[in-house]
Enzyme design. Structure first.
Site, PDB file in Angstrom:
ATOM      1  N   HIS A 577       0.982  -1.189   0.016  1.00 37.23           N
ATOM      2  CA  HIS A 577       0.009  -0.017  -0.076  1.00 37.23           C
ATOM      3  C   HIS A 577       0.895   1.201   0.158  1.00 37.23           C
ATOM      4  CE1 HIS A 577      -4.105  -1.869   1.404  1.00 37.23           C
ATOM      5  NE2 HIS A 577      -4.046  -1.246   0.055  1.00 37.23           N
ATOM      6  N   GLU A 817      -2.749 -10.992 -21.301  1.00 38.97           N
ATOM      7  CA  GLU A 817      -1.829 -11.051 -20.357  1.00 38.97           C
ATOM      8  C   GLU A 817      -1.156 -12.510 -20.129  1.00 38.97           C
ATOM      9  OE1 GLU A 817      -3.913  -9.007 -16.436  1.00 38.97           O
ATOM     10  OE2 GLU A 817      -5.459 -10.022 -17.533  1.00 38.97           O
ATOM     11  N   ASP A 841       1.592  -8.301 -16.499  1.00 33.60           N
ATOM     12  CA  ASP A 841       1.342  -9.493 -16.378  1.00 33.60           C
ATOM     13  C   ASP A 841       2.042 -10.409 -17.449  1.00 33.60           C
ATOM     14  OD1 ASP A 841       0.471 -10.179 -13.870  1.00 33.60           O
ATOM     15  OD2 ASP A 841      -1.572  -9.802 -14.655  1.00 33.60           O
ATOM     16  N   CYS A 888      -2.347  -1.303 -22.033  1.00 33.80           N
ATOM     17  CA  CYS A 888      -2.744  -0.406 -20.501  1.00 33.80           C
ATOM     18  C   CYS A 888      -1.767  -1.046 -19.581  1.00 33.80           C
ATOM     19  CB  CYS A 888      -4.089  -1.066 -20.197  1.00 33.80           C
ATOM     20  SG  CYS A 888      -4.316  -2.887 -20.137  1.00 33.80           S
TER      21      CYS A 888
END
Length: 954
Positions: A577, A817, A841, A888
């Site tokens: 985080h 991916e 990925d 992306c």
């Protein structure tokens, strides 16, 4: 939990061999709508690995982990074969309990069946049963197990008489939620009965929710009516479930061990109550298997135990269950041992040591399965004092770590070292300590609420709100209070509760969850700092790079972005985080750099490169000047790019390439438009699911998606369907522990196991986008079959929802991916509307490198020619069918990669909102012919490093 009912049973089946029987079982699951036809292959693959025969004429066929993608709903079908079937391992089977499980629910059924297998006559009664209800009844007679473990013991209690000891035991049972206050009142009214040898018993069945046994021993010698009091058993009775506990107490009284229990520790007491003699030798070993001691590893353990020359018994270390024979498969399975739990093996005689060595070694080797070491303590509150000091980082040399947030920073270091929290371990007044703790928790909550208000929404506010929820967790509070009531100080009780909970999270054995355990410790340290009145050192007034061992999300949220030029941590990963928030705040960050960064002195000048994941301490004048030129050029380009941010994205010769924004929250859509985004190329919808304590309903989802679509004002939105799984769990969607969650049940694979969740999300997107363009993207697709399954749901919804109530400008595409998806792009391109390449990925799966690996992540390069080849294949297949392709992943915003991607034919680049103006500016710096030449040059190289060298040379 899976349960059996008479509706699950088919009587009178017949089969000539085990294969025919297995086919019938697969068909029964398929006919019930529980599985797809391909699940049959999973049943065969499981039998090829190991026979599912359990005993007493029962087999439990179930699929492999890989075949779970074919499970539509969890369920069971029981097939009775009165004439029997010869199983492939030579056993005779009369009943197949065939399981369709989306995770590890079959382990629950297995544990129920182990009770049945120990009953005499079951093998004869099952084939003779003439009703489904009788079969279900025979197979469902699970025994309720009474509780006895370290938490139900109260040793060395300062009681004045045996009645107080009885109440101490009752209090233990109430604290563990086994009984309510009615039970405590009943114990208070009853007089303990002498059993002999200084042991006493009080029992009641009033207010019992879980049958259990507590034991309290006195801190000093006691007697009652002239009888010694070495300990008082407090029994919560329920039906027949407590009989085993009574039998073990009687066995203890018949031994010579009862009299020494007053001074015994918890381990010794539980060992004696488990039936182990004082002469038995013991050995502990940790279960390392990813899914615990299920049938296959349990069978291996039994075989090893049977090969020894002496009897071996085994029990769970943290439980007080009776030690069972290690040669009984059903009893081993019924232990329910999970990964990380310890088993206690015991044996007597001259051969005991060798026998214990053999079984423990077999357990540590994985019992025929590939296992990973279990690290129960990945993070300590303070570093070990006897650990050798790390070597200092050399000056003017780049040190490679994990790139967590892009950007370049040049500033002196401010080294923030973890403060020492010094406090007494024990305290005399539990009530006062509990008051201190509660006051500190309230103050910490107020601090977090203030930080949430300052954050004003977005990812920072969401994560701090999650911290606030953690702080209010009643289980944490209760665990801390229990420690304090046992004599711990407020600080010690609180940190023990935090540390225990964090370690439990770390035991889940995947990097993402381990990093998120830092959130829990961050919350814990906030309260601990208040209790100890410890404040963090004040940062300097001038700009600086913050260097620290690790940093909690709330610390990142407090950073003054006007002074903090960069963030460098010894630990952590790109998915923590703190790293996510650094990216959200636009602070360059390099994480996971190792202990050596903590040797940097305050004031040492640093060059921190958040794009390449490098830090250079004490740079030379030449290196510093070069970095300054890069920084100045970057700032100039940023200013020019900002001024031209609303211009249409085109190359120098006018070739059109859309530049869209990736979003992690619908609230950020307006900001993306303000930064020049021509749409949203990736909306990570999981933010909505992760922000709620339960699955968001249709209305909630419609409102959230509508907010983004309104802000886009007619610009296209590409929404990725729910992408969670083993690496990104949801609290209300429990999943099995997976040895490698990145290769497990996630993305579209997971969504298709609960099609009702996917259907609700698709419905919400369609309804929210009425009158607006919508693109829906499916994550982790491996081939066209998964696309078709989702497409069928979408087509049905399009038929059900009137056109006036949904979007009519709709496309359905997939993320590239998984390498198989790129390799099969021609078959997919014929059916999908678009592709979007998730380079993060795709890179890690193609190169077999975890992109967050502290040592290898630098090699997980999206410009590797193997990755570029897959992108080229994808674009060629799509354009042949008139379909568009976007990118992306992070590669889409890398300046070196942008012309290569355009040269490969990519039609859209979707990047973080902050990067949109810069990517548009980068497109204006080259023409299409130059881009194609750079792409050809890159494809001609042999390594990622060679690609970068060649492009730089050009």
């Amino acid at each position: 939990m899976l349960t059996l009912s008479q509706d699950d049973v088919r009587l009178g089946c017949q089969a000539d061999d085990w294969r025919t029987a297995l086919d019938q079982a697969a068909e029964a699951l398929h006919a019930a709508g529980l599985v797809a036809p391909d699940y049959r292959g999973g049943l065969y693959e499981r039998e090829a690995q190991s026979s599912t025969f359990l005993g007493n004429a029962i087999a439990i066929p179930h699929g492999t982990a890989e075949s779970r993608v074919h499970v539509k709903a969890t369920g069971v079908r029981v097939l009775q074969f009165p004439d029997g079937v010869d199983w492939h391992d030579g056993q005779r089977v009369h009943v197949l309990v065939t399981i369709a499980a989306q995770s590890d629910e079959h382990l629950d059924i297995l544990r129920q069946l182990t009770h049945v297998l120990d009953q005499d006559g079951i093998a004869e009664r099952l084939p003779a049963a003439d009703s489904p209800g009788e079969i279900a009844g025979l197979l469902s007679r699970a025994v309720v197990e009474a509780r006895l473990d370290a938490e139900t013991l109260s040793l060395g209690f300062p009681a004045r008489d045996h009645r107080e000891l009885a109440l101490a035991g009752a209090a233990r049972l109430r604290q563990t939620d086994c009984v309510d206050s009615g039970f405590v009142a009943a114990v208070a009214e009853a007089a303990p009965q002498a059993l002999g040898q200084g042991l006493w018993l009080v029992a009641s069945d009033r207010g019992v929710s879980v049958p259990a046994l507590a034991m309290a021993t006195p801190a000093s010698p006691l007697d009652a009516g002239g009888e010694p009091v070495h300990g008082v058993f407090c029994l919560a009775a329920q039906g027949q479930a407590h009989r085993g506990l009574l039998e073990r107490i009687l066995a203890l009284l018949d031994s010579d061990a009862a009299g020494v229990l007053q001074a015994a520790d918890a381990d010794t007491l539980l060992a004696r109550l488990a039936g182990e003699s004082a002469a038995a030798r013991q050995r502990r070993a940790t279960v390392l298997n990813a899914h615990g001691l299920h049938a296959r590893p349990a069978k291996q353990l039994v075989q090893v135990a049977r090969a020894q020359g002496t009897a071996i018994r085994v029990r769970l270390a943290e439980g007080g269950g009776e030690a069972v024979s290690a040669t009984s498969l059903t009893k081993i399975i019924n232990l329910g041992a999970r990964r990380g739990q310890q088993l206690v093996f015991s044996a007597e005689g001259e051969e005991a040591e060798a026998a214990l060595d053999a079984v423990c070694r077999a357990l540590e080797d994985g019992l025929g399965e590939r296992v990973e070491p279990f690290d129960a303590h990945r993070e300590a509150l303070e570093p070990r004092e006897d650990a050798p000091a790390p070597a200092p980082l050399p000056a003017d040399e780049a040190h490679v770590a994990v790139a967590a947030s892009p950007g370049l920073a040049i500033a002196p270091a401010f080294v923030l070292r973890t403060p020492r929290f010094e406090y007494p371990a024990r305290a005399a007044d539990p009530a006062a300590e509990i008051q201190r703790l509660e006051a500190a928790i309230r103050q910490a909550t107020e601090q977090l609420e203030a930080l949430v208000r300052q954050a004003r929404g977005g990812e920072v506010a969401q994560i701090l709100s999650m911290h606030e929820e953690m702080l209010g967790d009643p289980e944490l509070h209760q665990a801390a209070r229990e420690g304090i009531q046992e004599g711990a100080s407020a600080e010690a009780g609180w940190w023990e509760a935090i540390d225990t909970a964090a370690q439990a999270q770390e035991r889940l054995a995947d990097r993402l969850l381990a990093e998120r355990a830092a959130d829990l410790r961050d919350v814990g340290r906030r309260v601990l700092g208040i209790l100890c009145r410890v404040e963090l050192p004040r940062p300097p007034d001038h700009p600086y790079v913050l260097v620290t061992d690790d940093i909690g999300p709330s610390d990142v949220a407090r950073l003054d972005t006007g002074r903090v030029r960069g963030l460098l941590t010894a630990r952590g990963g790109a998915t923590a985080h703190s790293a996510i928030l650094a990216r959200a705040l636009g602070i360059p960050a390099v994480v996971g750099a190792g202990d050596r960064v903590m040797t940097i002195d305050d004031g040492t000048e640093l060059i921190l490169d958040g794009e390449r994941g490098r830090v250079t301490p004490a740079p030379s004048a030449e290196r510093r000047q070069s970095a300054e030129r890069r920084l100045a050029e970057h700032r100039r380009r940023e200013a020019e790019a900002w001024e031209a941010r609303f211009a249409e994205a085109r190359t120098r010769d006018g070739h059109r390439v859309e530049v869209a924004s990736n979003l992690g929250n619908t609230a950020h859509a307006a900001d993306a438009v303000e930064r020049g985004a021509e749409g949203v190329g990736l909306l990570r919808t999981e933010f909505l699911f992760m922000a709620h304590a339960r699955e968001p309903d249709l209305e909630t989802q419609v409102a959230e998606y509508h907010e983004a679509l309104e802000a886009l004002d007619g610009r296209p939105l590409v929404a990725r369907t729910l992408d969670v799984g083993g690496d990104k769990p949801l609290p209300y969607w429990p999943l099995p522990q997976e040895a490698n969650p990145f290769l497990g049940l996630r993305g579209i694979r997971l969504s298709l196991t609960r099609p009702e969740v996917l259907e609700t999300q698709l419905r919400a997107l369609l309804m929210a986008a009425v009158g607006r363009p919508l693109r829906i993207m499916l994550p982790m697709v491996k081939d066209v079959a998964e696309f078709r399954a989702a497409r069928a749901i979408l087509d049905r919804l399009l038929d059900e929802i009137p056109e006036a109530e949904r979007t009519t400008d709709l496309q359905l595409g997939v993320m590239i991916e998984v390498p198989s998806c790129a390799l099969l792009a021609p078959s997919l391109a014929a059916e999908v509307d678009f592709f979007s390449v998730g380079t993060n990925d795709l890179t890690q799966y193609t190169l077999a490198i975890d992109r967050d690996h502290p040592e290898l992540s630098a090699q997980a390069d999206g410009l590797h020619p193997a990755v570029l080849r897959l992108i080229e294949m994808t674009v060629a297949a799509a354009h042949a069918q008139g379909k568009w392709v976007g990118v992306c992943g992070e590669l889409a915003s890398e300046p070196t990669a942008v012309p290569v991607l355009v040269g490969l034919g990519v039609d859209e680049l979707s990047v973080s909102a902050r990067q949109v103006p810069l990517v548009k500016a980068r497109l204006r710096e080259f023409d299409l012919d130059e881009a194609r030449a750079q792409a050809e040059l890159a494809l001609a190289q042999a390594t990622g490093e060679a690609v970068r060298d060649a492009l730089e040379a050009r």
